[in-house]
Scaffold this motif. Sequence first.
Motif, PDB file in Angstrom:
ATOM      1  N   GLY A  16       0.788  -1.218   0.000  1.00  0.00           N
ATOM      2  CA  GLY A  16       0.000   0.000   0.000  1.00  0.00           C
ATOM      3  C   GLY A  16       0.822   1.270   0.000  1.00  0.00           C
ATOM      4  N   GLN A  17       2.146   1.164  -0.054  1.00  0.00           N
ATOM      5  CA  GLN A  17       3.034   2.322  -0.058  1.00  0.00           C
ATOM      6  C   GLN A  17       3.621   2.530  -1.453  1.00  0.00           C
ATOM      7  N   THR A  18       3.816   3.787  -1.820  1.00  0.00           N
ATOM      8  CA  THR A  18       4.468   4.081  -3.095  1.00  0.00           C
ATOM      9  C   THR A  18       5.969   3.907  -2.938  1.00  0.00           C
ATOM     10  N   VAL A  19       6.538   3.020  -3.747  1.00  0.00           N
ATOM     11  CA  VAL A  19       7.970   2.740  -3.741  1.00  0.00           C
ATOM     12  C   VAL A  19       8.567   3.235  -5.045  1.00  0.00           C
ATOM     13  N   THR A  20       9.710   3.913  -4.951  1.00  0.00           N
ATOM     14  CA  THR A  20      10.374   4.454  -6.130  1.00  0.00           C
ATOM     15  C   THR A  20      11.759   3.840  -6.276  1.00  0.00           C
ATOM     16  N   ILE A  21      12.131   3.553  -7.512  1.00  0.00           N
ATOM     17  CA  ILE A  21      13.478   3.077  -7.846  1.00  0.00           C
ATOM     18  C   ILE A  21      14.056   4.032  -8.879  1.00  0.00           C
ATOM     19  N   GLY A  22      15.230   4.583  -8.614  1.00  0.00           N
ATOM     20  CA  GLY A  22      15.885   5.489  -9.547  1.00  0.00           C
ATOM     21  C   GLY A  22      17.252   4.961  -9.931  1.00  0.00           C
ATOM     22  N   GLY A  23      17.778   5.474 -11.031  1.00  0.00           N
ATOM     23  CA  GLY A  23      19.095   5.015 -11.447  1.00  0.00           C
ATOM     24  C   GLY A  23      19.799   6.011 -12.344  1.00  0.00           C
ATOM     25  N   ALA A  24      21.127   5.973 -12.307  1.00  0.00           N
ATOM     26  CA  ALA A  24      21.962   6.768 -13.202  1.00  0.00           C
ATOM     27  C   ALA A  24      23.177   5.933 -13.562  1.00  0.00           C
ATOM     28  N   ALA A  25      23.679   6.106 -14.770  1.00  0.00           N
ATOM     29  CA  ALA A  25      24.828   5.328 -15.218  1.00  0.00           C
ATOM     30  C   ALA A  25      25.663   6.133 -16.187  1.00  0.00           C
ATOM     31  N   LYS A  26      26.905   5.688 -16.368  1.00  0.00           N
ATOM     32  CA  LYS A  26      27.759   6.215 -17.415  1.00  0.00           C
ATOM     33  C   LYS A  26      28.432   5.048 -18.114  1.00  0.00           C
ATOM     34  N   GLY A  27      28.778   5.262 -19.359  1.00  0.00           N
ATOM     35  CA  GLY A  27      29.484   4.251 -20.116  1.00  0.00           C
ATOM     36  C   GLY A  27      29.339   4.545 -21.584  1.00  0.00           C
ATOM     37  N   SER A  28      30.447   4.434 -22.318  1.00  0.00           N
ATOM     38  CA  SER A  28      30.409   4.736 -23.743  1.00  0.00           C
ATOM     39  C   SER A  28      31.417   3.889 -24.502  1.00  0.00           C
ATOM     40  N   GLY A  29      32.649   3.814 -23.986  1.00  0.00           N
ATOM     41  CA  GLY A  29      33.666   2.968 -24.600  1.00  0.00           C
ATOM     42  C   GLY A  29      34.246   2.032 -23.568  1.00  0.00           C
TER      43      GLY A  29
END
Length: 408
Positions: free
Chosen positions: A174-187
């Motif tokens: 019954g609770q609002t749960v949030t998942i967030g994310g950030a990443a880096k990568g290219s080579g």
Amino acid sequence: MMVTNAAFTLLAEGTVTTPRGFQAAGLHAGIKRKKKDVGLLVSAVPAAAAGVFTLNAVRAACVTQNEQQLQALPYLQAIIVNSGNANACTGAKGDADAKEMQQHTAAKLGLPAHAVAIASTGVIGVQMPMEALKAGIEQAAAGLSELGGDEFAEAMLTTDTFTKQVAVQLTIDGQTVTIGGAAKGSGMIHPNMATMLAFVTTDAKVEPSALQSLLSRTTDQTYNRITVDGDTSTNDMVLVMANGLAQNQSLDETHPDWFAFVEAFRYVSEKLAKDIARDGEGATKLVQVAVNGAVSELVATQIAKKVVGSSLVKTAVFGADANWGRILAAIGYAGVPFDPARVDIWLGEVQVAAQGMGLNFDEAAAKAHLLGDTVQITIDLNMGDAASTAYGCDLTYDYVRINASYRT
């Protein structure tokens, strides 16, 4: 908002600070010439933590330090990251600098040192400019904000052309749960892991052992299925913090909402992984290789990775050349048993080979698909029911240009 799945909702502008209790900052401290190079992510309360790290035998100081720390105590409250300098292959001085980076951050936040994880990315073999880094840490600690997710994501970039961010919400107990994310990568991106950093935050309450198990399984299904150039970095890591501020009942495999949480968590990781593949150095296209009809998921994964990592396949995709023979050849050296006479291959919706032989297919339609910004290669081995997908990009002239002068 846009609903993407019955289990969760994708937030239009979500970041690592979208979950309750997280703040971040990002700024230019002078490690790089102009762009942001120091980022700080902080939870208001101690968070259950999990991590996965590079399989390269040559490992940066931050990798070894974080891994040992999480094995001893799986909780974190802050992550400090810098770009522009990997602090790898820097000897005893590099190890000492990594410790100082952690301790200086902890002191500025009023936390114990073990509550701080560190991450670095950039040039290998160069000593860290500690005075600039320490000044940046102080500025970041003073500038923390719930709106700082974008700046944090920007501060970790090297040759990336865009930030990789995502957040989803779901209901648990019954609770609002949030998942967030950030990443880096290219080579320097290749399974397993990549020259990539990924940080996932959630306000869910999760048992640390369940969180580590979930991250390890999800990594195998997402981050470990991307490739750009076949090189595995010294600094790769994914870290997760779950601070429990959503006030749900503690999650583990026995909780009735566990699988909904797993699905949302996997979506976040898969979105970040695909964005890394799409942003490969010099890349113009995301390439998705789906293998069906395999005798096991392991076999399907190995073939998908081999095809998406083939330089000849990647250059054919760049040139929009429907050269299906290169795909079949890559399957052939994947190191797993299969019957070439059963293999079917599609480029988008166009079937180009059946039972291991070429078809009289519509070249114009196949070329049109290859000219798009997302290329789908589908392979059916016709030997079983297992399937897997791997992600990569095309190989272009710009990849050589970028990497021929990386240090300059």
